[in-house]
Design a protein around this motif. Structure first.
Motif, PDB file in Angstrom:
ATOM      1  N   SER A 309       0.827  -1.207   0.000  1.00  0.00           N
ATOM      2  CA  SER A 309       0.000   0.000   0.000  1.00  0.00           C
ATOM      3  C   SER A 309       0.861   1.256   0.000  1.00  0.00           C
ATOM      4  O   SER A 309       0.602   2.208  -0.748  1.00  0.00           O
ATOM      5  CB  SER A 309      -0.930  -0.002   1.217  1.00  0.00           C
ATOM      6  N   LYS A 310       1.904   1.268   0.834  1.00  0.00           N
ATOM      7  CA  LYS A 310       2.778   2.442   0.923  1.00  0.00           C
ATOM      8  C   LYS A 310       3.632   2.600  -0.333  1.00  0.00           C
ATOM      9  O   LYS A 310       3.923   3.725  -0.754  1.00  0.00           O
ATOM     10  CB  LYS A 310       3.698   2.327   2.145  1.00  0.00           C
ATOM     11  N   ALA A 311       4.023   1.481  -0.940  1.00  0.00           N
ATOM     12  CA  ALA A 311       4.900   1.545  -2.108  1.00  0.00           C
ATOM     13  C   ALA A 311       4.163   2.018  -3.350  1.00  0.00           C
ATOM     14  O   ALA A 311       4.756   2.679  -4.208  1.00  0.00           O
ATOM     15  CB  ALA A 311       5.533   0.179  -2.363  1.00  0.00           C
ATOM     16  N   GLY A 312       2.885   1.681  -3.462  1.00  0.00           N
ATOM     17  CA  GLY A 312       2.113   2.088  -4.637  1.00  0.00           C
ATOM     18  C   GLY A 312       2.724   1.549  -5.920  1.00  0.00           C
ATOM     19  O   GLY A 312       2.991   0.348  -6.040  1.00  0.00           O
ATOM     20  N   ASP A 313       2.978   2.438  -6.888  1.00  0.00           N
ATOM     21  CA  ASP A 313       3.542   2.033  -8.182  1.00  0.00           C
ATOM     22  C   ASP A 313       4.984   1.558  -8.067  1.00  0.00           C
ATOM     23  O   ASP A 313       5.514   0.969  -9.010  1.00  0.00           O
ATOM     24  CB  ASP A 313       3.472   3.194  -9.178  1.00  0.00           C
ATOM     25  N   GLU A 314       5.626   1.832  -6.905  1.00  0.00           N
ATOM     26  CA  GLU A 314       7.011   1.420  -6.706  1.00  0.00           C
ATOM     27  C   GLU A 314       7.116   0.030  -6.069  1.00  0.00           C
ATOM     28  O   GLU A 314       8.220  -0.424  -5.731  1.00  0.00           O
ATOM     29  CB  GLU A 314       7.744   2.432  -5.811  1.00  0.00           C
ATOM     30  N   ALA A 315       5.984  -0.654  -5.893  1.00  0.00           N
ATOM     31  CA  ALA A 315       5.984  -1.975  -5.258  1.00  0.00           C
ATOM     32  C   ALA A 315       6.866  -2.945  -6.026  1.00  0.00           C
ATOM     33  O   ALA A 315       6.898  -2.942  -7.256  1.00  0.00           O
ATOM     34  CB  ALA A 315       4.556  -2.505  -5.180  1.00  0.00           C
ATOM     35  N   GLN A 316       7.589  -3.779  -5.282  1.00  0.00           N
ATOM     36  CA  GLN A 316       8.507  -4.743  -5.878  1.00  0.00           C
ATOM     37  C   GLN A 316       7.847  -6.114  -6.048  1.00  0.00           C
ATOM     38  O   GLN A 316       7.002  -6.512  -5.243  1.00  0.00           O
ATOM     39  CB  GLN A 316       9.747  -4.888  -4.994  1.00  0.00           C
ATOM     40  N   PRO A 317       8.220  -6.857  -7.098  1.00  0.00           N
ATOM     41  CA  PRO A 317       7.654  -8.202  -7.310  1.00  0.00           C
ATOM     42  C   PRO A 317       7.797  -9.105  -6.091  1.00  0.00           C
ATOM     43  O   PRO A 317       6.887  -9.871  -5.762  1.00  0.00           O
ATOM     44  CB  PRO A 317       8.472  -8.735  -8.495  1.00  0.00           C
ATOM     45  N   GLN A 318       8.962  -9.006  -5.395  1.00  0.00           N
ATOM     46  CA  GLN A 318       9.198  -9.908  -4.279  1.00  0.00           C
ATOM     47  C   GLN A 318       8.197  -9.693  -3.148  1.00  0.00           C
ATOM     48  O   GLN A 318       7.836 -10.641  -2.444  1.00  0.00           O
ATOM     49  CB  GLN A 318      10.623  -9.746  -3.749  1.00  0.00           C
ATOM     50  N   THR A 319       7.734  -8.466  -2.965  1.00  0.00           N
ATOM     51  CA  THR A 319       6.761  -8.218  -1.891  1.00  0.00           C
ATOM     52  C   THR A 319       5.443  -8.903  -2.197  1.00  0.00           C
ATOM     53  O   THR A 319       4.796  -9.461  -1.298  1.00  0.00           O
ATOM     54  CB  THR A 319       6.548  -6.707  -1.689  1.00  0.00           C
ATOM     55  N   TYR A 320       5.019  -8.879  -3.459  1.00  0.00           N
ATOM     56  CA  TYR A 320       3.818  -9.626  -3.850  1.00  0.00           C
ATOM     57  C   TYR A 320       4.015 -11.123  -3.593  1.00  0.00           C
ATOM     58  O   TYR A 320       3.111 -11.812  -3.111  1.00  0.00           O
ATOM     59  CB  TYR A 320       3.502  -9.402  -5.327  1.00  0.00           C
ATOM     60  N   ALA A 321       5.215 -11.621  -3.937  1.00  0.00           N
ATOM     61  CA  ALA A 321       5.498 -13.042  -3.731  1.00  0.00           C
ATOM     62  C   ALA A 321       5.517 -13.390  -2.245  1.00  0.00           C
ATOM     63  O   ALA A 321       5.021 -14.448  -1.838  1.00  0.00           O
ATOM     64  CB  ALA A 321       6.836 -13.402  -4.380  1.00  0.00           C
ATOM     65  N   ASP A 322       6.091 -12.505  -1.430  1.00  0.00           N
ATOM     66  CA  ASP A 322       6.121 -12.755   0.011  1.00  0.00           C
ATOM     67  C   ASP A 322       4.705 -12.792   0.595  1.00  0.00           C
ATOM     68  O   ASP A 322       4.399 -13.622   1.456  1.00  0.00           O
ATOM     69  CB  ASP A 322       6.953 -11.680   0.721  1.00  0.00           C
ATOM     70  N   LEU A 323       3.847 -11.883   0.133  1.00  0.00           N
ATOM     71  CA  LEU A 323       2.457 -11.885   0.586  1.00  0.00           C
ATOM     72  C   LEU A 323       1.760 -13.166   0.136  1.00  0.00           C
ATOM     73  O   LEU A 323       0.986 -13.770   0.897  1.00  0.00           O
ATOM     74  CB  LEU A 323       1.723 -10.658   0.040  1.00  0.00           C
ATOM     75  N   ALA A 324       2.036 -13.609  -1.086  1.00  0.00           N
ATOM     76  CA  ALA A 324       1.447 -14.862  -1.577  1.00  0.00           C
ATOM     77  C   ALA A 324       1.877 -16.040  -0.714  1.00  0.00           C
ATOM     78  O   ALA A 324       1.072 -16.921  -0.389  1.00  0.00           O
ATOM     79  CB  ALA A 324       1.859 -15.091  -3.028  1.00  0.00           C
ATOM     80  N   GLU A 325       3.153 -16.055  -0.323  1.00  0.00           N
ATOM     81  CA  GLU A 325       3.638 -17.139   0.541  1.00  0.00           C
ATOM     82  C   GLU A 325       2.895 -17.147   1.874  1.00  0.00           C
ATOM     83  O   GLU A 325       2.504 -18.205   2.375  1.00  0.00           O
ATOM     84  CB  GLU A 325       5.137 -16.987   0.780  1.00  0.00           C
ATOM     85  N   ALA A 326       2.711 -15.967   2.449  1.00  0.00           N
ATOM     86  CA  ALA A 326       1.976 -15.874   3.716  1.00  0.00           C
ATOM     87  C   ALA A 326       0.547 -16.398   3.542  1.00  0.00           C
ATOM     88  O   ALA A 326       0.036 -17.129   4.409  1.00  0.00           O
ATOM     89  CB  ALA A 326       1.959 -14.422   4.204  1.00  0.00           C
ATOM     90  N   LEU A 327      -0.091 -16.064   2.439  1.00  0.00           N
ATOM     91  CA  LEU A 327      -1.472 -16.500   2.200  1.00  0.00           C
ATOM     92  C   LEU A 327      -1.562 -18.015   2.002  1.00  0.00           C
ATOM     93  O   LEU A 327      -2.508 -18.655   2.487  1.00  0.00           O
ATOM     94  CB  LEU A 327      -2.025 -15.779   0.964  1.00  0.00           C
ATOM     95  N   VAL A 328      -0.601 -18.590   1.293  1.00  0.00           N
ATOM     96  CA  VAL A 328      -0.593 -20.046   1.101  1.00  0.00           C
ATOM     97  C   VAL A 328      -0.435 -20.748   2.445  1.00  0.00           C
ATOM     98  O   VAL A 328      -1.135 -21.721   2.754  1.00  0.00           O
ATOM     99  CB  VAL A 328       0.542 -20.468   0.135  1.00  0.00           C
ATOM    100  N   ASN A 329       0.495 -20.243   3.263  1.00  0.00           N
ATOM    101  CA  ASN A 329       0.689 -20.844   4.583  1.00  0.00           C
ATOM    102  C   ASN A 329      -0.541 -20.679   5.466  1.00  0.00           C
ATOM    103  O   ASN A 329      -0.896 -21.579   6.242  1.00  0.00           O
ATOM    104  CB  ASN A 329       1.920 -20.220   5.259  1.00  0.00           C
ATOM    105  N   GLU A 330      -1.198 -19.524   5.366  1.00  0.00           N
ATOM    106  CA  GLU A 330      -2.433 -19.315   6.129  1.00  0.00           C
ATOM    107  C   GLU A 330      -3.506 -20.289   5.670  1.00  0.00           C
ATOM    108  O   GLU A 330      -4.214 -20.898   6.490  1.00  0.00           O
ATOM    109  CB  GLU A 330      -2.916 -17.876   5.948  1.00  0.00           C
ATOM    110  N   ALA A 331      -3.631 -20.444   4.347  1.00  0.00           N
ATOM    111  CA  ALA A 331      -4.644 -21.357   3.803  1.00  0.00           C
ATOM    112  C   ALA A 331      -4.424 -22.790   4.267  1.00  0.00           C
ATOM    113  O   ALA A 331      -5.381 -23.529   4.524  1.00  0.00           O
ATOM    114  CB  ALA A 331      -4.616 -21.295   2.276  1.00  0.00           C
ATOM    115  N   ASN A 332      -3.176 -23.183   4.408  1.00  0.00           N
ATOM    116  CA  ASN A 332      -2.869 -24.549   4.841  1.00  0.00           C
ATOM    117  C   ASN A 332      -3.250 -24.805   6.295  1.00  0.00           C
ATOM    118  O   ASN A 332      -3.296 -25.959   6.728  1.00  0.00           O
ATOM    119  CB  ASN A 332      -1.379 -24.829   4.656  1.00  0.00           C
ATOM    120  N   LEU A 333      -3.514 -23.717   7.027  1.00  0.00           N
ATOM    121  CA  LEU A 333      -3.836 -23.865   8.448  1.00  0.00           C
ATOM    122  C   LEU A 333      -5.315 -23.681   8.769  1.00  0.00           C
ATOM    123  O   LEU A 333      -5.795 -24.191   9.784  1.00  0.00           O
ATOM    124  CB  LEU A 333      -3.017 -22.861   9.279  1.00  0.00           C
ATOM    125  N   VAL A 334      -6.046 -22.930   7.938  1.00  0.00           N
ATOM    126  CA  VAL A 334      -7.455 -22.671   8.265  1.00  0.00           C
ATOM    127  C   VAL A 334      -8.259 -23.964   8.187  1.00  0.00           C
ATOM    128  O   VAL A 334      -7.945 -24.875   7.411  1.00  0.00           O
ATOM    129  CB  VAL A 334      -8.065 -21.595   7.336  1.00  0.00           C
TER     130      VAL A 334
END
Length: 382
Positions: A309-334
């Motif tokens: 959100s803070k990065a806006g148009d300057e957001a890096q690909p790795q941050t999206y990937a890191d968020l995806a990893e967190a979501l996959v791990n969360e999904a495996n636990l719900v």
């Protein structure tokens, strides 16, 4: 285990996928292939030491988005520094501490970014040059004008020590090497003194310390470094609450903690499966280890979302990937299958965001292996 270069990325199963190998007989680092480069820094004409420092500063600024370009600048810095030292008049006192700070720091960063060479020779060379800088500082009768350079040399030396300590980490014993402890003590003293560093430099230090903590299997050892890094990152955010890189690094710290608890949960589950041979029933609650992992994942997800959100148009690909990893791990636990599927779908979207962001900004980027495998499996099932 060789000295650490970069943080292992991807899902927990990929956590220790690639480590540098130990060098039995370190060779001189290869700093060839230096090319003539143009810098956009203002340097006084004839100030060769200032030009080398400007080259290095430009390399650091370029490293995150253009590592290939940064490598060229770093090689140029080392080449120029070596030339300056070789041509320094014998009847004059040695170059000032600032020169050795630039030379040693460039060797360290060059070793970190060079993929096809071992790190250790660069570390040895960097430590030697940085120590030369401290020795030169001690020779000065008037030290006031060089105090800042001396403190920055000590900080650079601490980074070298942490990298060298990485090769001494033994997961069987999990003792913290003396070099790592000395490095933290040195950083504490320097960062709480008068030296002023840019936020990017503080974040880099926090990242290096946090990555080192990931090498340990013991939670107490991990937390020593993770907690230290978190305090430094929070200090950055106190001055700049919109710093997306600091937020992202905080997320990585929580994701690392989650991975620890996920590994503990896997071990616990394996022991229970050996004791029970009944058919698996629908799970109704999380184990203590899984709950700890889940709590850390939620914190990580919050930091990554804020960073994007803070990065806006300057957001890096790795941050999206890191968020995806967190979501996959969360999904495996719900416990709800419906909620799990929604989280998987959101993760897939962020993986695609990572790829499209890299393509749009012409960034050379490869997804972590675990996320790439997850994406392929998900798409096959649709």
């Amino acid at each position: 285990m060789g000295a650490e270069k970069k943080r292992p990325r991807g899902l927990a199963a990929q956590k220790a996928a690639k480590k540098a190998k130990v060098v039995e007989e370190p060779q001189e680092p290869n700093t060839n292939n230096a090319q003539t480069v143009v810098i956009d820094k203002v340097v006084e004409e004839g100030d060769e030491i200032g030009e080398a420092a400007a080259l290095f500063e430009s390399a650091v600024e370029k490293a995150e988005k253009d590592p290939v370009g940064a490598l060229q600048l770093l090689r140029g810095t080392v080449h120029e520094s070596d030339r300056i030292l070789r041509n320094w008049p014998e009847n004059e006192t040695r170059p000032p501490p600032k020169f050795y700070l630039t030379y040693g720091s460039a060797l360290y960063e060059l070793g970190r970014l060079t993929e096809d060479e071992e790190f250790e020779p660069f570390l040895e060379a960097a430590e030697e040059r940085l120590q030369d800088g401290l020795d030169r500082f001690e020779e000065l009768t008037e030290k006031e004008n060089d105090l800042d350079s001396a403190e920055k040399i000590r900080i650079a030396m601490a980074k070298v020590w942490i990298a060298k300590a990485s090769g001494a980490v033994n997961n069987a014993e999990d003792n913290i090497p003396e070099l790592a402890t000395r490095a933290l003590d040195t950083l504490d003293k320097a960062l709480n003194g008068t030296v002023e560093l840019k936020p990017a430099a503080l974040i880099e230090i926090a990242s290096i310390v946090q990555n080192h903590g990931d090498l340990y299997s013991n939670l107490e050892s991990q937390n020593k470094f993770r907690d230290w890094a978190e305090k430094l990152l929070q200090r950055v955010l106190e001055d700049d609450s919109n710093n997306s890189r600091a937020l992202s690094e905080l997320g990585l710290g929580k994701l690392s903690l989650a991975n620890y608890w996920l590994e503990q949960a896997d071990e616990q589950r394996g022991e229970e499966e050996e004791e029970e041979e009944d058919e698996e029933e629908q799970k109704k609650e999380l184990s203590k280890e899984e709950q700890n992992a889940y709590d850390a994942i939620i914190q990580a997800k919050k930091y990554f979302e804020q960073a994007l959100s803070k990065a806006g148009d300057e957001a890096q690909p790795q941050t999206y990937a890191d968020l995806a990893e967190a979501l996959v791990n969360e999904a495996n636990l719900v416990l709800s299958e419906e909620e799990q599927n929604k989280l998987y779908q959101t993760a897939v979207q962020h993986i695609k965001d990572a790829k499209s962001t890299a393509e749009k900004n012409s960034i050379e980027y490869n997804l972590p292996e675990g996320l790439q495998s997850f994406l392929e499996e998900f798409e096959e099932q649709e």
